[in-house]
Scaffold this motif. Structure first.
Motif, mmCIF file in Angstrom:
data_model
loop_
_atom_site.group_PDB
_atom_site.id
_atom_site.type_symbol
_atom_site.label_atom_id
_atom_site.label_comp_id
_atom_site.label_asym_id
_atom_site.label_seq_id
_atom_site.Cartn_x
_atom_site.Cartn_y
_atom_site.Cartn_z
ATOM 1 N N VAL A 358 -14.542 -18.402 -26.107
ATOM 2 C CA VAL A 358 -13.889 -19.282 -27.067
ATOM 3 C C VAL A 358 -12.428 -19.453 -26.656
ATOM 4 C CG1 VAL A 358 -15.446 -18.631 -28.936
ATOM 5 C CG2 VAL A 358 -13.371 -17.316 -28.556
ATOM 6 N N THR A 359 -11.769 -20.470 -27.224
ATOM 7 C CA THR A 359 -10.416 -20.814 -26.790
ATOM 8 C C THR A 359 -9.444 -19.666 -26.998
ATOM 9 O OG1 THR A 359 -10.853 -23.126 -27.341
ATOM 10 C CG2 THR A 359 -8.552 -22.471 -27.081
ATOM 11 N N SER A 360 -9.546 -18.971 -28.136
ATOM 12 C CA SER A 360 -8.618 -17.864 -28.388
ATOM 13 C C SER A 360 -8.799 -16.745 -27.376
ATOM 14 C CB SER A 360 -8.826 -17.334 -29.811
ATOM 15 O OG SER A 360 -10.167 -16.877 -29.985
ATOM 16 N N THR A 361 -10.037 -16.461 -27.018
ATOM 17 C CA THR A 361 -10.280 -15.400 -26.030
ATOM 18 C C THR A 361 -9.781 -15.814 -24.648
ATOM 19 O OG1 THR A 361 -12.236 -14.739 -27.277
ATOM 20 C CG2 THR A 361 -12.034 -13.907 -25.044
ATOM 21 N N LYS A 362 -10.000 -17.071 -24.268
ATOM 22 C CA LYS A 362 -9.518 -17.537 -22.969
ATOM 23 C C LYS A 362 -7.999 -17.501 -22.908
ATOM 24 C CE LYS A 362 -11.776 -21.467 -22.956
ATOM 25 N NZ LYS A 362 -12.310 -22.769 -22.469
ATOM 26 N N THR A 363 -7.354 -17.902 -24.006
ATOM 27 C CA THR A 363 -5.894 -17.884 -24.019
ATOM 28 C C THR A 363 -5.358 -16.464 -23.896
ATOM 29 O OG1 THR A 363 -5.909 -19.850 -25.432
ATOM 30 C CG2 THR A 363 -3.867 -18.577 -25.333
ATOM 31 N N LYS A 364 -5.981 -15.526 -24.590
ATOM 32 C CA LYS A 364 -5.557 -14.127 -24.511
ATOM 33 C C LYS A 364 -5.784 -13.568 -23.114
ATOM 34 C CE LYS A 364 -6.368 -9.598 -26.602
ATOM 35 N NZ LYS A 364 -7.162 -8.839 -27.606
#
Length: 463
Positions: A358-364
C-alpha cells in the motif's frame, strides 16, 4: 530425425528403451489415485479432469498459475559486482518475449505451471533455428509424453502426435536435450513428478460427492428419504405399487404435498438431514485439505472459517515463501538450462509484481532506505513508485553523526574513557643572546655620506 526442419538427433536412439520403474509405474497414466483397488474399472477413479471440477482444486491451480504468469520474466546478466541486472540479447530475448507462434509469454507461463500442478510434470519442446539457437518453446500435453531410459542411462522422450506443437508424426523419440522437463517433487523416481492431487485427490472426490448428494437432496425438496411401514404383511406387488405411488405423488416436484395414509401405514425418515450431517463443515474440511496439499493459505481462496486477514502483506510473503518460491526457482533453473544460456546470462521473475504494498508502506520503506543510505532517492523513486530520476538524486545520503566501524575502532584504541594526566608546570624559557651584527663597510660609507649631506644643508659660500 528432423523436427521443425532441424536435425534433433544425429544418432538413432537405442532399440531397448524402458519407462522408469517405481511405485507409480510409468507415472503418466491418467488415473491419479484409486480410492480402492479396481476403482478405475468401475469409473470411480480420481483423474485430473475430475479433480479440477472441485472448486478448491480449481481455485488453487488457477491462483498459483495466474500469479506466476503475471510476474515479469526478465533476461538478466551478472555484472562485475555480482549483481544481476536486466539486459537484452539478440539470441535469447526474442523467445522470452514471444515463446511460440500462438501464445504470449503470460499464457505460456500459465500453461507450464498448470501442467506441473495437475499432472506433476511440465514438458516443453524446443524449436531451433539454422544456428541451433532455441527460437520457440511449446508446452506439451503430459498425457502425450512418456519418459524412456536407455540401458546406458541416457534419457529420451516419446512424443505422440500433436499438430499444434509441431509433432506431426506419432511416437517420435527425441533426446533429453530437446525437451525441458520440469517435474514437481519426485517422491518415487527422479524423472516422475508427483502432482499435489495425489495427496488431495480423495478430499476433492469427497467434496464432489458431497456436492452431488446435496444437489439430489435439494431436488427432493430438502426432505430426507424414509420407509413406509404397514401394520401387517404385504406382498411384493403391493410394496412396489405403494412405492411407485409414493414417489410419483410426494417426491421431486411434488415434495411437500400432504400425504394421506390408510390401513395403519406409517412414514419414518431414515437418512440424516443436511444439518445433522454437517454438510458445510465437511465441505470446508475437504477444501482445506486441498489447500494444504498445494500450500495455499485458505484465506486467499476466501474459504469460510479462514478468518479475517488483517495483514495482507504478511499473508502474501507467507504465500510466496511456502508455495510460489519453489515453483519460481525451478522454472528459472529449467529455463536457463533449456535455453542453454551462457554466463553471465540468466532468467529471473520480478516478484515485486506479486508483493504489492500500500502507498503508506511504500512511502515508509522508501524513506527508511534513503535515510539508511541503502538507496539513492532515484533508486527508491523507481523501485517503489515507478518514477523517473531527478537532478541530484543519484547519490546516497547519510547523516554526519554516523561513523564507520573502522573510525570507531581507531578512536577506541586510544582509550577515550580514561582520565587524562595533568600537564607538567611550564619552565621559564632561557633568554637567548642576540648575535652581534657583522660590520658592513659599504653600508657605513653610505650612512656617513647621508649624515654629512644633512649637516651641510642651509650653508652658503661667498664667491
Amino acid at each position: 530425425m528432423r523436427l521443425f526442419g532441424y536435425e534433433i538427433s544425429r544418432t538413432r536412439p537405442p532399440a531397448s528403451l524402458s519407462p522408469p520403474a517405481g511405485t507409480l509405474g510409468n507415472g503418466w497414466f491418467p488415473v491419479i489415485r484409486e480410492p480402492f483397488t479396481g476403482a478405475w474399472q468401475q469409473n470411480q477413479e480420481i483423474t485430473a479432469p475430475s479433480a479440477l471440477a472441485y472448486f478448491a482444486v480449481y481455485g488453487c491451480v488457477t491462483l498459483i498459475a495466474t500469479d506466476i504468469g503475471k510476474l515479469a520474466l526478465r533476461l538478466v546478466a551478472q555484472d562485475d559486482d555480482g549483481i544481476w541486472q536486466e539486459t537484452t540479447n539478440p539470441a535469447y530475448s526474442p523467445v522470452l518475449r514471444k515463446p511460440n507462434r500462438y501464445q504470449t509469454i503470460v499464457k505460456f507461463v500459465e500453461q507450464w505451471i498448470t501442467s506441473k500442478l495437475t499432472w506433476g510434470n511440465a514438458y516443453v519442446l524446443k524449436q531451433r533455428d539454422g544456428r541451433g539457437v532455441v527460437s520457440a518453446l511449446y508446452v506439451l500435453d503430459p498425457a502425450r509424453v512418456s519418459v524412456l531410459i536407455a540401458p546406458d542411462g541416457a534419457v529420451y522422450y516419446s512424443l505422440k502426435r500433436d499438430d499444434l506443437t509441431g509433432v506431426s508424426d506419432g511416437d517420435v523419440v527425441v533426446p533429453a536435450k530437446e525437451i525441458i522437463h520440469d517435474p514437481m517433487i519426485c517422491l518415487f523416481h527422479p524423472l516422475v513428478g508427483v502432482t499435489p492431487l495425489y495427496a488431495c485427490g480423495q478430499a476433492a472426490q469427497q467434496g464432489l460427492t458431497i456436492q452431488t448428494t446435496s444437489e439430489k437432496f435439494f431436488q427432493a425438496g430438502s426432505r430426507p428419504g424414509g420407509v413406509l411401514t404397514a401394520p401387517g404383511e404385504i406382498n411384493d406387488e403391493q410394496a412396489a405399487r405403494l412405492k411407485t405411488r409414493w414417489e410419483s405423488g410426494y417426491s421431486g416436484a411434488n415434495s411437500g404435498r400432504v400425504a394421506v395414509l390408510g390401513f395403519g401405514m406409517k412414514y419414518e425418515p431414515m437418512t440424516v438431514n443436511a444439518a445433522d450431517s454437517q454438510l458445510i463443515e465437511q465441505l470446508q474440511w475437504s477444501a482445506q485439505q486441498v489447500c494444504t496439499a498445494y500450500h495455499v493459505p485458505p484465506a486467499l481462496l476466501d474459504l469460510p472459517g479462514a478468518g479475517n486477514v488483517t495483514d495482507l502483506e504478511a499473508l502474501l510473503v507467507k504465500y510466496h515463501s511456502q508455495c510460489l518460491q519453489s515453483l519460481l526457482v525451478n522454472f528459472e533453473a529449467a529455463l536457463d538450462e533449456g535455453l542453454e544460456l551462457n554466463a553471465p546470462f540468466g532468467t529471473e521473475f520480478d516478484i515485486d509484481d506479486l508483493l504489492w504494498m500500500v502507498t503508506s508502506t511504500k512511502t515508509k520503506a522508501a524513506a527508511e532506505a534513503i535515510g539508511a543510505g541503502a538507496m539513492s532517492p532515484n533508486e527508491a523513486r523507481f523501485k517503489y513508485f515507478g518514477l523517473g530520476p531527478v537532478d541530484g538524486g543519484e547519490s546516497c545520503y547519510l547523516q554526519q553523526q554516523n561513523f564507520s566501524l573502522s573510525a570507531l575502532k581507531q578512536r577506541d584504541s586510544n582509550d577515550p574513557f580514561s582520565k587524562p594526566e595533568p600537564a607538567p608546570a611550564a619552565t621559564p624559557a632561557t633568554p637567548v643572546a642576540e648575535p652581534e651584527p657583522v660590520p658592513d663597510p659599504a653600508a657605513d660609507e653610505q650612512k656617513f655620506i647621508a649624515t654629512l649631506a644633512k649637516s651641510l644643508e642651509g650653508l652658503s659660500y661667498a664667491a
